[in-house]
Design an enzyme around this catalytic site. Structure first.
Site, PDB file in Angstrom:
ATOM      1  N   LYS A  53       0.846  -1.206   0.000  1.00 36.48           N
ATOM      2  CA  LYS A  53       0.000   0.000   0.000  1.00 36.48           C
ATOM      3  C   LYS A  53       0.875   1.248   0.000  1.00 36.48           C
ATOM      4  O   LYS A  53       0.600   2.214  -0.718  1.00 36.48           O
ATOM      5  CB  LYS A  53      -0.931  -0.016   1.224  1.00 36.48           C
ATOM      6  N   GLN A  97      -4.522  -1.669   9.636  1.00 32.45           N
ATOM      7  CA  GLN A  97      -4.412  -3.000   9.017  1.00 32.45           C
ATOM      8  C   GLN A  97      -5.009  -4.061   9.955  1.00 32.45           C
ATOM      9  O   GLN A  97      -4.639  -4.155  11.119  1.00 32.45           O
ATOM     10  CB  GLN A  97      -2.935  -3.301   8.715  1.00 32.45           C
ATOM     11  N   ASP A 120     -11.153   2.951   3.989  1.00 33.20           N
ATOM     12  CA  ASP A 120     -11.397   1.503   3.855  1.00 33.20           C
ATOM     13  C   ASP A 120     -12.898   1.212   3.730  1.00 33.20           C
ATOM     14  O   ASP A 120     -13.296   0.118   3.359  1.00 33.20           O
ATOM     15  CB  ASP A 120     -10.875   0.784   5.119  1.00 33.20           C
TER      16      ASP A 120
END
Ligand code: NAP
Length: 286
Positions: A53, A97, A120
């Site tokens: 990422k 994460q 997200d």
């Protein structure tokens, strides 16, 4: 006949090139999109996702900052870190994460991210808005899947979509997004009876289970479109999906490979959401 490949890798490359140009233009207005990534602990898979990422951000000019926290960090310390990022004007997207260590509540963490920075798309406000079809950050993997289907000019409206898997991050939202596009959606999961009978009716079959080579051509209707979300590491170290690719490609009209399918698009949609968030921040300030 062999299926046409929907290459997430190629589509991601195309999209990232145009995003890079967009980021350059935003730079002229003195706006650089910023993404903060929080990684708790040393899980190797999480470390490699985070690295990918960050690399993707760098390539297109998004400012990215990584907060690496020890796996014994307390929930309060993590929530304080998120609160600081919620208030940091250089940061337009916050990604924690997953998974998190067992002593930290994923729910509390997700809900602590400001919905304006929830790139997200996991916050309940984002999920609710997605459900009622309002403008919001869409979860990256499902969003990427819809983009992949559309990239081939495939009409979604009226198609029967069967999704195998009902997780909050993939299965449920991908079905919802395709319902929003006027598909007819059926979900299968571990308690579904006679699954083959259902999957054989699918015009679009989405497999998000996490079991290597779980679905073969016998689950498919001739000419169906197959989206393989699974990422499984074999003992040999090789990656494979949930679908038996070689078998399925003889029956399907389109199929996504693993690797090089859904994975690269997930990161691409994260970049997209971060840029959108930065753009919205100027509107908010003005
Ligand atoms: P998950 O949370 O473990 O969910 C798996 C789903 O599969 C569950 O809904 C489960 O049903 C269902 N399932 C399990 N066994 C089944 C069976 N025998 N028959 C039918 N359904 C069954 O996994 P996830 O997070 O959705 O991820 C799924 C896969 O996608 C994993 O391989 C993951 O690594 C991959 N993934 C890839 C990306 C990417 O960017 N490429 C992103 C996210 C995830 P129940 O709900 O009944 O238990």
């Amino acid at each position: 006949m062999s299926a046409l490949i929907i290459s997430g890798k190629e589509l991601a490359k195309e999209k990232r090139e145009s995003m890079k140009k967009e980021v350059e233009l935003l730079g002229k207005e003195e706006l650089q999109p910023g993404l903060a990534v929080i990684l708790v602990g040393e899980d190797p898979a999480s470390q490699s996702y985070v690295k990918a990422k960050q690399k993707a951000c760098e390539e297109i000019g998004i400012y990215s900052v990584l907060y690496k926290l020890e796996d014994n960090v307390t929930e309060t310390e993590l929530l304080n870190q998120i609160e600081a990022l919620n208030n940091d004007p250089k940061i337009h997207g916050i990604l924690v994460q997953l998974p998190l260590p067992a002593h930290i509540s994923e729910k509390a963490v997700i809900e602590s991210i400001c919905p304006n920075k929830d790139v997200d798309g996991f916050h309940p406000i984002s999920v609710g808005k997605m459900m009622i079809g309002e403008d919001t950050f869409l979860p990256c993997t499902p969003f990427g899947i819809v983009e992949m289907i559309k990239s081939k000019g495939i009409t979604i409206e009226g198609k029967h979509v069967v999704v195998i898997g009902r997780s909050n991050i993939v299965g449920k939202p991908v079905g919802q997004l395709l319902l929003n596009e006027n598909a007819t959606v059926t979900y299968c999961h571990s308690r579904t009876k006679d699954m083959k009978n259902i999957t054989k009716q699918a015009d679009i079959l989405i497999v998000a289970v996490g079991k290597a080579n779980f679905i073969d051509a016998s689950f498919m209707k001739q000419g169906c479109i197959v989206i393989d979300v699974g990422v499984n590491r074999l003992e040999s170290g090789k990656l494979c999906g949930d679908v038996v690719f070689e078998d399925a490609k003889e029956v399907a009209s389109y199929i996504t490979p693993v690797p090089g399918g859904v994975g690269p698009m997930t990161i691409t949609m994260l970049l997209f959401n971060t840029i959108q968030s930065a753009k919205k921040s100027i509107v908010t300030v003005k």
